[in-house]
Design an enzyme around this catalytic site. Structure first.
Site, mmCIF file in Angstrom:
data_model
loop_
_atom_site.group_PDB
_atom_site.id
_atom_site.type_symbol
_atom_site.label_atom_id
_atom_site.label_comp_id
_atom_site.label_asym_id
_atom_site.label_seq_id
_atom_site.Cartn_x
_atom_site.Cartn_y
_atom_site.Cartn_z
ATOM 1 N N GLN A 121 9.828 -12.521 -2.060
ATOM 2 C CA GLN A 121 8.978 -11.857 -3.050
ATOM 3 C C GLN A 121 9.149 -10.345 -2.966
ATOM 4 O OE1 GLN A 121 4.922 -13.196 -3.217
ATOM 5 N NE2 GLN A 121 4.406 -11.738 -4.792
ATOM 6 N N PHE A 122 10.023 -9.808 -3.801
ATOM 7 C CA PHE A 122 10.295 -8.372 -3.799
ATOM 8 C C PHE A 122 9.081 -7.549 -4.199
ATOM 9 C CE2 PHE A 122 11.069 -9.300 -8.227
ATOM 10 C CZ PHE A 122 10.709 -8.144 -8.899
ATOM 11 N N THR A 123 8.130 -8.150 -4.912
ATOM 12 C CA THR A 123 6.963 -7.396 -5.377
ATOM 13 C C THR A 123 6.046 -6.970 -4.234
ATOM 14 O OG1 THR A 123 5.704 -9.409 -5.838
ATOM 15 C CG2 THR A 123 7.004 -8.471 -7.661
#
Length: 152
Positions: free
Chosen positions: A78-80
């Site tokens: 999850q890059f967020t």
């Protein structure tokens, strides 16, 4: 690396109407990688995840790890987790690792957790539009950041 670790009674990941990973009783781990992350960051975080005592013992105290309960892990990239919201209302993801760095680190984390737990780790699909279904148990949710190890 940053992680959001949730104790769950069940969790699953679906991509294009296909389940890619599914667990009962264990941990849903959302993992974010930045370009400066190293193998030692990944190993430290994996050790913490595998040994984190957040499951109840016979007295109802959080005293057991996912290993102690023979639980499972669903690992989701999850890059967020590296969203910056200082300016304006649209998040910036400039600190998130580029795919050529983040994907191998995500895969290495999955393998390292497999080795620690001596069992399969369920996965999402890196870079895909994933739908995550979970039931948070407790709720218990813990955040970790390898760049701030002294506080974790």
């Amino acid at each position: 690396m940053r992680a959001v670790i949730q104790r769950v009674s069940h969790a699953s990941c679906t991509v294009d109407d296909q389940i890619t990973g599914k667990i009962e009783h264990g941990l849903l781990v959302l993992i974010g990688v930045e370009d400066e992350d190293s193998t030692s960051d990944m190993e430290w975080l994996a050790q913490k995840i595998a040994n984190l005592r957040i499951f109840s013992d016979e007295q109802g105290l959080m005293n057991k790890s996912v290993q102690d309960i023979d639980g499972n892990i669903l690992l989701i990239s999850q890059f967020t987790l590296f969203a910056q919201t200082k300016k304006g209302n649209r998040p910036s993801f400039i600190r998130a690792g580029k795919p050529e760095k983040a994907k191998p680190m995500y895969e290495a984390m999955a393998q390292y957790l497999r080795d620690l737990l001596r069992k399969e780790v369920q996965l999402g699909i890196f870079g895909a539009d994933m739908k995550i279904d979970l039931r948070n148990d407790g709720p218990v949710t813990i955040m970790m950041n390898t760049k701030d190890k002294d506080n974790y």
